[in-house]
Design an enzyme around this catalytic site. Sequence first.
Site, PDB file in Angstrom:
ATOM      1  N   LYS A 111       0.825  -1.210   0.000  1.00 20.79           N
ATOM      2  CA  LYS A 111       0.000   0.000   0.000  1.00 20.79           C
ATOM      3  C   LYS A 111       0.855   1.254   0.000  1.00 20.79           C
ATOM      4  O   LYS A 111       0.540   2.227  -0.688  1.00 20.79           O
ATOM      5  CB  LYS A 111      -0.952   0.003   1.201  1.00 20.79           C
ATOM      6  CG  LYS A 111      -2.071  -1.007   1.015  1.00 20.79           C
ATOM      7  CD  LYS A 111      -3.167  -0.875   2.029  1.00 20.79           C
ATOM      8  CE  LYS A 111      -4.264  -1.885   1.726  1.00 20.79           C
ATOM      9  NZ  LYS A 111      -5.028  -2.289   2.882  1.00 20.79           N
ATOM     10  N   LYS A 193      -6.077 -10.932  -5.878  1.00 25.99           N
ATOM     11  CA  LYS A 193      -7.041 -11.270  -4.828  1.00 25.99           C
ATOM     12  C   LYS A 193      -8.310 -10.432  -4.995  1.00 25.99           C
ATOM     13  O   LYS A 193      -8.222  -9.267  -5.368  1.00 25.99           O
ATOM     14  CB  LYS A 193      -6.353 -10.921  -3.490  1.00 25.99           C
ATOM     15  CG  LYS A 193      -7.094 -11.326  -2.264  1.00 25.99           C
ATOM     16  CD  LYS A 193      -6.435 -10.711  -1.021  1.00 25.99           C
ATOM     17  CE  LYS A 193      -6.758  -9.234  -0.885  1.00 25.99           C
ATOM     18  NZ  LYS A 193      -6.341  -8.617   0.373  1.00 25.99           N
ATOM     19  N   LYS A 196     -12.094  -4.896  -2.854  1.00 24.47           N
ATOM     20  CA  LYS A 196     -12.834  -3.695  -3.260  1.00 24.47           C
ATOM     21  C   LYS A 196     -11.911  -2.728  -4.007  1.00 24.47           C
ATOM     22  O   LYS A 196     -12.274  -2.166  -5.036  1.00 24.47           O
ATOM     23  CB  LYS A 196     -13.402  -3.032  -1.986  1.00 24.47           C
ATOM     24  CG  LYS A 196     -14.141  -1.740  -2.207  1.00 24.47           C
ATOM     25  CD  LYS A 196     -15.594  -2.007  -2.418  1.00 24.47           C
ATOM     26  CE  LYS A 196     -16.499  -0.844  -2.704  1.00 24.47           C
ATOM     27  NZ  LYS A 196     -16.085   0.493  -2.629  1.00 24.47           N
TER      28      LYS A 196
HETATM   29  P1  TYM Z   1     -10.824  -6.940   5.531  1.00 28.28           P
HETATM   30  O1  TYM Z   1     -11.890  -5.979   5.939  1.00 28.28           O
HETATM   31  O2  TYM Z   1      -9.955  -6.594   4.357  1.00 28.28           O
HETATM   32  O3  TYM Z   1     -11.429  -8.365   5.236  1.00 28.28           O
HETATM   33  C1  TYM Z   1     -12.293  -9.032   6.148  1.00 28.28           C
HETATM   34  C2  TYM Z   1     -12.022 -10.532   6.095  1.00 28.28           C
HETATM   35  O4  TYM Z   1     -12.200 -11.023   4.775  1.00 28.28           O
HETATM   36  C3  TYM Z   1     -11.049 -11.758   4.366  1.00 28.28           C
HETATM   37  N1  TYM Z   1     -10.857 -11.560   2.922  1.00 28.28           N
HETATM   38  C4  TYM Z   1     -10.648 -12.557   2.037  1.00 28.28           C
HETATM   39  N2  TYM Z   1     -10.582 -13.891   2.201  1.00 28.28           N
HETATM   40  C5  TYM Z   1     -10.379 -14.644   1.096  1.00 28.28           C
HETATM   41  N3  TYM Z   1     -10.252 -14.112  -0.149  1.00 28.28           N
HETATM   42  C6  TYM Z   1     -10.302 -12.781  -0.367  1.00 28.28           C
HETATM   43  N4  TYM Z   1     -10.190 -12.294  -1.592  1.00 28.28           N
HETATM   44  C7  TYM Z   1     -10.518 -11.935   0.774  1.00 28.28           C
HETATM   45  N5  TYM Z   1     -10.634 -10.590   0.931  1.00 28.28           N
HETATM   46  C8  TYM Z   1     -10.835 -10.389   2.250  1.00 28.28           C
HETATM   47  C9  TYM Z   1      -9.901 -11.149   5.149  1.00 28.28           C
HETATM   48  O5  TYM Z   1      -8.812 -12.042   5.268  1.00 28.28           O
HETATM   49  C10 TYM Z   1     -10.563 -10.874   6.483  1.00 28.28           C
HETATM   50  O6  TYM Z   1     -10.556 -12.018   7.307  1.00 28.28           O
HETATM   51  N6  TYM Z   1      -7.185  -6.035   8.860  1.00 28.28           N
HETATM   52  C11 TYM Z   1      -8.453  -6.698   8.657  1.00 28.28           C
HETATM   53  C12 TYM Z   1      -9.560  -6.262   9.624  1.00 28.28           C
HETATM   54  C13 TYM Z   1      -9.251  -6.440  11.081  1.00 28.28           C
HETATM   55  C14 TYM Z   1      -9.173  -7.682  11.775  1.00 28.28           C
HETATM   56  C15 TYM Z   1      -8.943  -7.315  13.140  1.00 28.28           C
HETATM   57  C16 TYM Z   1      -9.300  -9.023  11.407  1.00 28.28           C
HETATM   58  C17 TYM Z   1      -9.040  -5.445  11.974  1.00 28.28           C
HETATM   59  N7  TYM Z   1      -8.860  -5.970  13.212  1.00 28.28           N
HETATM   60  C18 TYM Z   1      -8.797  -8.298  14.121  1.00 28.28           C
HETATM   61  C19 TYM Z   1      -9.154 -10.002  12.396  1.00 28.28           C
HETATM   62  C20 TYM Z   1      -8.906  -9.640  13.734  1.00 28.28           C
HETATM   63  C21 TYM Z   1      -8.953  -6.376   7.262  1.00 28.28           C
HETATM   64  O7  TYM Z   1      -8.638  -5.358   6.702  1.00 28.28           O
HETATM   65  O8  TYM Z   1      -9.897  -7.262   6.798  1.00 28.28           O
END
Ligand code: TYM
Length: 327
Positions: A111, A193, A196
Amino acid sequence: MARIFSGIQPSGELHIGNYLGAVKNWVALQHTAESIFCIVDYHAIIAAYEPAQLRIRRHEMALGLLAAGIDPTVSTLFVQSDVPEHTELAWIFNTVTPLGELERQTQFKDKSQRMESVSAGLLNYPILQAADILLYRADRVPVGEDQLQHLELSRVIARRWNAEFAADEAYFPEPQPVLTPTRRIMGLDGQSKMSKSMGNTIGLLETREAIWAKLRPAVTDPKRIKKTDPGTPEVCNIYHLHKAFSPPETVEHVAVQCSTAGWGCIDCKKVLAESMETELVPIRSRAAALREDPARVQSALDAGADKCRALARETIRGVRERMGFDG
Ligand code: TYM
């Protein structure tokens, strides 16, 4: 009893990558362990945003999660910024986190390369994530594959803080990831991947027509140019989506039809669209009902925040005591 914690950004769209990589697992796991799910709005502000949009997205994400099957009578759903202890603990963890660990994070490297000006928030993002998890002293974190490195850092932070301030007790457990067989869903471009920010998603609440308009031109096996060319299912993103949505007999049939050129890619996509409908129709109809009743969404979030504030206060009390802030 084991405690599960996970989070999702209110990014404006709950997509099938989120669903298959994480949320579907949350729905299953909520019946097996005490579960806490968080809409991480403080994480979402590291990129430029409109305050009015943030309010809408928070509500939309809550609605999507409830529609996907999160049941607020068995698990806890809340908004991160409703519990101020998340940022308090994040500050404390800043002081035990080596800078090198943050600079090594792949998401930070990716990023920051694409940005003209990099904020400290982007670098410190995984510290807030560690605070989210450890504030509830969670043992297990169901996530997609892209979160594994952040989770490893959460374990490093737990270990460091414990060593420094709670040497003879594991005050913070080291949280373990829980993955699904669909831990990394590729986007419709078949290249990166599903995300959004890449514009290659299918939204969980999109209509049948909107989904078909995206599936129809989606990338398949690049070597399959004509309908009569036999394909290689394993290299085709549509085949992987079949594995996620279609029953095993259909997946087997798809593999045979593709590799013998019995079906063209459009035939295969039509079958996938049907399988997706089977799974998504009930989710869409729950979402429609919740749209009629926004107070139900809000009251689930309010109850979740009340419960989490009490848990968070308790953990912070222990942290303050061990760090010399009490009295
Ligand atoms: P975020 O909001 O990007 O995504 C939420 C969850 O969806 C999963 N995910 C995917 N899994 C498989 N294939 C994909 N293409 C895909 N895109 C998204 C992500 O792995 C995630 O589990 N940093 C985290 C949010 C967060 C978090 C936490 C997660 C903040 N605090 C504490 C776990 C525990 C994030 O940006 O997820």
